[in-house]
Write a protein that holds these residues in place. Structure first.
Motif, PDB file in Angstrom:
ATOM      1  N   GLY A  31      13.798  58.716 108.621  1.00  0.00           N
ATOM      2  CA  GLY A  31      12.565  58.477 107.281  1.00  0.00           C
ATOM      3  C   GLY A  31      12.247  59.102 105.702  1.00  0.00           C
ATOM      4  N   ASP A  32      11.813  60.554 105.999  1.00  0.00           N
ATOM      5  CA  ASP A  32      11.353  61.687 104.214  1.00  0.00           C
ATOM      6  C   ASP A  32      12.163  62.725 104.851  1.00  0.00           C
ATOM      7  N   SER A  33      12.923  62.405 105.507  1.00  0.00           N
ATOM      8  CA  SER A  33      13.537  64.332 106.188  1.00  0.00           C
ATOM      9  C   SER A  33      15.205  63.781 106.238  1.00  0.00           C
ATOM     10  N   VAL A  34      15.400  65.338 106.289  1.00  0.00           N
ATOM     11  CA  VAL A  34      16.722  65.562 106.652  1.00  0.00           C
ATOM     12  C   VAL A  34      17.364  65.715 108.796  1.00  0.00           C
ATOM     13  N   VAL A  35      17.560  65.819 108.517  1.00  0.00           N
ATOM     14  CA  VAL A  35      17.410  65.882 110.041  1.00  0.00           C
ATOM     15  C   VAL A  35      18.851  66.390 110.476  1.00  0.00           C
ATOM     16  N   GLY A  36      20.230  66.831 109.410  1.00  0.00           N
ATOM     17  CA  GLY A  36      21.309  66.912 109.903  1.00  0.00           C
ATOM     18  C   GLY A  36      22.206  66.838 109.330  1.00  0.00           C
ATOM     19  N   LEU A  37      23.302  68.592 108.605  1.00  0.00           N
ATOM     20  CA  LEU A  37      24.280  69.094 107.972  1.00  0.00           C
ATOM     21  C   LEU A  37      25.666  67.883 108.877  1.00  0.00           C
TER      22      LEU A  37
END
Length: 321
Positions: free
Chosen positions: A239-245
């Protein structure tokens, strides 16, 4: 079936077959069957990566399906260490969104290289080659979504830089494998600079190394985790979010300004460095620095030194493309 030639020269069908045999022989998942084996459309890593879908027959639950990432790792060099990357993902579990490490294989003869199996996070990664400023889903996203992704990334970086690494779970960072401090990092890069062939590039890099060594910044009052490869293509976005590095091969102990400088530089490299405009939704660097300082609690200092250090590090540890 075992593979003895270098991993980079092997086709996916052979690796898929050998991996399925390893699943059985190793006991990791002996009943699993590989049903899909493909390379990602884009990746920020220099490792060889496949997305793997496996099916496993369960007596009570029928057939279950799992999505994994198979990463064939390169040898350690300079500041890069695959073993540290794996340990960092394990240490960060529960603190920062990172893929869960499922298996590690140190015998290179199974697939032609050492490898790691991790869970596959849901989401997508910004293209790296060609870059996201040239084409792809991020470039085509609405301006508002681009802005949200940028700020979400800064929030994740700030969370990483607030971690207290003076705890047993991060003790591996101080066992001699990771660089601790800027002077240690420079000493590990110096041999790589010395090995360069004669020419203008070698001269400029050695001049930069000398300049940085002569002007070391003041050491921070405590140790902080440095991601080392703090770039948008190393983040999973949903979506519009960072969910993992992703990709912690360059991890070390350093001033958080190291990662901030890398983040700002990668934005320049993917835009004006290639003669392309920045994505219109991305906030300015001045706004970014201000927001990062607010979220992380770190004082902004010596950013220009770390900017030059990042240029030196990437020049020596990344192959010319």
């Amino acid at each position: 079936m075992r593979i003895t030639e270098p991993a980079a020269s092997i086709d996916g069908d052979r690796v898929s077959t050998a991996f399925e045999q390893w699943l059985s022989a190793s006991g990791f998942s002996p009943e699993a069957r590989v049903v899909d084996f493909r390379t990602p459309q884009s990746t920020g890593s220099g490792d060889i990566i496949w997305f793997v879908t496996v099916e496993t027959a369960n007596t009570n639950a029928g057939i279950s399906r799992s999505e994994w990432v198979l990463r064939l790792t390169r040898k350690s060099s300079g500041l890069r260490s695959p073993s540290l990357a794996v340990e960092t993902m394990s240490a960060l579990a529960g603190l920062i969104e990172v893929p869960r490490v499922l298996a590690i294989e140190s015998d290179p003869t199974h697939l032609g290289s050492e490898f790691v199996v991790t869970e596959k996070l849901r989401g997508q990664v910004a293209p790296d080659h060609p870059p996201y400023t040239f084409h792809g889903w991020l470039r085509d996203s609405p301006v508002e979504e681009q802005e949200s992704i940028w700020w979400s990334a800064i929030e994740q970086i700030s969370r990483l830089h607030r971690l207290d690494i003076r705890t047993p779970r991060f003790a591996y960072l101080f066992d001699g494998r990771a660089a601790v401090g800027c002077d240690d990092a420079l000493s590990r890069l110096a041999p790589l600079a010395a090995d360069l062939p004669d020419g203008i590039r070698r001269k400029k890099i050695r001049q930069l190394l000398t300049e940085l060594t002569d002007r070391l910044p003041e050491a921070p009052t405590r140790h902080w985790l440095s991601w080392g490869d703090c770039r948008l293509p190393n983040m999973v976005v949903e979506g519009d979010s960072v969910v993992g590095l992703l990709d912690f091969e360059d991890v070390g102990v350093a001033d958080p300004m190291s990662d901030l400088a890398t983040w700002l530089l990668q934005d320049e490299w993917y835009s004006q460095g290639l003669g392309l405009p920045r994505l219109p939704g991305f906030p300015s660097h001045a706004e970014t620095i201000e927001r990062y300082a607010e979220l992380s609690g770190h004082e902004i200092r010596d950013l220009e030194w770390w900017r030059k250090f990042t240029i030196l590090r990437f020049s020596l540890t990344r192959p010319l493309r």
